[in-house]
Write a protein that holds these residues in place. Structure first.
Motif, PDB file in Angstrom:
ATOM      1  N   TYR A  77       8.260 -19.228  56.049  1.00  0.00           N
ATOM      2  CA  TYR A  77       7.595 -20.527  56.096  1.00  0.00           C
ATOM      3  C   TYR A  77       8.570 -21.645  55.766  1.00  0.00           C
ATOM      4  O   TYR A  77       9.612 -21.426  55.167  1.00  0.00           O
ATOM      5  CB  TYR A  77       6.385 -20.569  55.159  1.00  0.00           C
ATOM      6  N   VAL A  78       8.184 -22.849  56.188  1.00  0.00           N
ATOM      7  CA  VAL A  78       9.025 -24.018  55.944  1.00  0.00           C
ATOM      8  C   VAL A  78       8.921 -24.461  54.497  1.00  0.00           C
ATOM      9  O   VAL A  78       9.871 -24.947  53.899  1.00  0.00           O
ATOM     10  CB  VAL A  78       8.625 -25.161  56.902  1.00  0.00           C
ATOM     11  N   GLY A  79       7.740 -24.278  53.899  1.00  0.00           N
ATOM     12  CA  GLY A  79       7.556 -24.638  52.490  1.00  0.00           C
ATOM     13  C   GLY A  79       7.594 -26.135  52.263  1.00  0.00           C
ATOM     14  O   GLY A  79       7.210 -26.922  53.118  1.00  0.00           O
ATOM     15  N   GLY A  80       8.095 -26.540  51.086  1.00  0.00           N
ATOM     16  CA  GLY A  80       8.123 -27.952  50.732  1.00  0.00           C
ATOM     17  C   GLY A  80       9.435 -28.630  51.043  1.00  0.00           C
ATOM     18  O   GLY A  80       9.769 -29.637  50.413  1.00  0.00           O
ATOM     19  N   ASN A  81      10.194 -28.092  51.992  1.00  0.00           N
ATOM     20  CA  ASN A  81      11.519 -28.625  52.293  1.00  0.00           C
ATOM     21  C   ASN A  81      11.444 -29.553  53.504  1.00  0.00           C
ATOM     22  O   ASN A  81      11.359 -29.111  54.651  1.00  0.00           O
ATOM     23  CB  ASN A  81      12.484 -27.454  52.567  1.00  0.00           C
ATOM     24  N   LYS A  82      11.483 -30.847  53.259  1.00  0.00           N
ATOM     25  CA  LYS A  82      11.350 -31.826  54.341  1.00  0.00           C
ATOM     26  C   LYS A  82      12.541 -31.800  55.290  1.00  0.00           C
ATOM     27  O   LYS A  82      12.387 -32.013  56.493  1.00  0.00           O
ATOM     28  CB  LYS A  82      11.168 -33.224  53.751  1.00  0.00           C
ATOM     29  N   GLU A  83      13.726 -31.523  54.765  1.00  0.00           N
ATOM     30  CA  GLU A  83      14.905 -31.464  55.632  1.00  0.00           C
ATOM     31  C   GLU A  83      14.830 -30.256  56.556  1.00  0.00           C
ATOM     32  O   GLU A  83      15.244 -30.334  57.726  1.00  0.00           O
ATOM     33  CB  GLU A  83      16.176 -31.415  54.790  1.00  0.00           C
ATOM     34  N   PHE A  84      14.321 -29.154  56.055  1.00  0.00           N
ATOM     35  CA  PHE A  84      14.100 -27.973  56.892  1.00  0.00           C
ATOM     36  C   PHE A  84      13.151 -28.338  58.033  1.00  0.00           C
ATOM     37  O   PHE A  84      13.430 -28.069  59.215  1.00  0.00           O
ATOM     38  CB  PHE A  84      13.517 -26.846  56.033  1.00  0.00           C
ATOM     39  N   GLU A  85      12.045 -28.980  57.689  1.00  0.00           N
ATOM     40  CA  GLU A  85      11.075 -29.384  58.700  1.00  0.00           C
ATOM     41  C   GLU A  85      11.707 -30.325  59.729  1.00  0.00           C
ATOM     42  O   GLU A  85      11.516 -30.169  60.942  1.00  0.00           O
ATOM     43  CB  GLU A  85       9.889 -30.075  58.021  1.00  0.00           C
ATOM     44  N   ARG A  86      12.489 -31.280  59.254  1.00  0.00           N
ATOM     45  CA  ARG A  86      13.097 -32.254  60.152  1.00  0.00           C
ATOM     46  C   ARG A  86      14.071 -31.588  61.113  1.00  0.00           C
ATOM     47  O   ARG A  86      14.051 -31.845  62.331  1.00  0.00           O
ATOM     48  CB  ARG A  86      13.821 -33.337  59.345  1.00  0.00           C
ATOM     49  N   GLN A  87      14.953 -30.718  60.569  1.00  0.00           N
ATOM     50  CA  GLN A  87      15.934 -30.054  61.421  1.00  0.00           C
ATOM     51  C   GLN A  87      15.275 -29.114  62.415  1.00  0.00           C
ATOM     52  O   GLN A  87      15.740 -28.966  63.548  1.00  0.00           O
ATOM     53  CB  GLN A  87      16.956 -29.299  60.563  1.00  0.00           C
ATOM     54  N   MET A  88      14.185 -28.462  62.003  1.00  0.00           N
ATOM     55  CA  MET A  88      13.495 -27.552  62.909  1.00  0.00           C
ATOM     56  C   MET A  88      12.845 -28.324  64.058  1.00  0.00           C
ATOM     57  O   MET A  88      12.975 -27.947  65.229  1.00  0.00           O
ATOM     58  CB  MET A  88      12.435 -26.753  62.138  1.00  0.00           C
ATOM     59  N   ILE A  89      12.149 -29.409  63.741  1.00  0.00           N
ATOM     60  CA  ILE A  89      11.451 -30.186  64.764  1.00  0.00           C
ATOM     61  C   ILE A  89      12.440 -30.854  65.718  1.00  0.00           C
ATOM     62  O   ILE A  89      12.210 -30.934  66.928  1.00  0.00           O
ATOM     63  CB  ILE A  89      10.534 -31.236  64.103  1.00  0.00           C
TER      64      ILE A  89
END
Length: 231
Positions: A77-89
């Motif tokens: 899961y992406v969890g609470g990591n906003k940078e992870f979410e940003r890089q994935m999207i």
């Protein structure tokens, strides 16, 4: 006797650019934080990282994300990591999301020398696209291949000088499986005792799976603090 490393920097010297790396932990619990943070300063890049999640923005594997050191992230899961979410999207980061039970079993199977297994998890979903499926009775299963790593970095509570490990409560999480699935496994530990001082019945990971030990102190951050009203 297992080598006892003198610093996190010595530990990360085993990790080369382009490596497949397993990192133990669940959220921020049971992560090898000292090795991860030394790796963030090492300049190593193009890593494929297998871990349940990718830490938070300023701690754990999140530091590697900010420095663009991870090429591909395999986790649950992406969890609470906003940078992870940003890089994935944005498509900057190659992400493979795996059902958590399948992730645990892929790691366990890799450590046991089992190349693949069938599971019902993900059948009929995008998870199964391009994978072999098979019916057992009236149920369809998807074939999942095992995971192994060039290097596994894990966190344990105690170790003896032979590399036998004991984990503490939920900090055990993915660490035992990753210890077995790594070609070279480095265990960060809070305490090292002489061989024979650990009760054999309490050992969670036998020393045969561990190639080096790193003693350290740990901040043990809380990923998300929740308190009851009025406290």
């Amino acid at each position: 006797m297992k080598p006892i490393l003198q610093s996190p920097e010595e530990a990360v010297s085993r990790i080369q650019s382009g490596s497949v790396l397993m990192a133990g932990g669940f959220g921020l619990v049971g992560i090898p934080e000292n090795i991860i943070h030394a790796l963030a300063e090492s300049g190593v890049t193009d890593l494929t990282v297998i871990s349940n999640n990718c830490g938070v923005d300023d701690w754990g594997l999140g530091r590697l994300l900010h420095r663009r050191q991870i090429k591909k992230m395999i986790g649950s899961y992406v969890g609470g990591n906003k940078e992870f979410e940003r890089q994935m999207i944005s498509g900057e980061l190659d992400v493979e999301l795996v059902p958590q039970g399948s992730l645990a079993e892929k790691i366990r199977a890799g450590g046991a020398g089992i190349p693949a297994f069938y599971t019902q998890a993900g059948t009929g979903t995008p998870i199964a696209e391009g994978k072999e499926t098979r019916w057992f009775g009236d149920t369809e299963y998807v074939l999942e291949e095992a995971f192994t790593a060039d290097v596994s970095i894990i966190k344990a509570w105690k170790a003896d000088t032979m590399g036998n490990l004991v984990y503490r409560r939920t900090a055990r999480n993915f660490n035992p499986g990753m210890a077995a699935a790594g070609t070279y496994t480095i265990a960060e530990v809070e305490e090292i005792v002489d061989a024979g001082q650990l009760d054999p019945d309490e050992i969670h990971t036998p020393g045969i799976y561990v190639q080096a030990l790193l003693p350290g102190t740990f901040e043990k951050r809380i990923e998300r603090r929740t308190t009851a009203a009025g406290r």
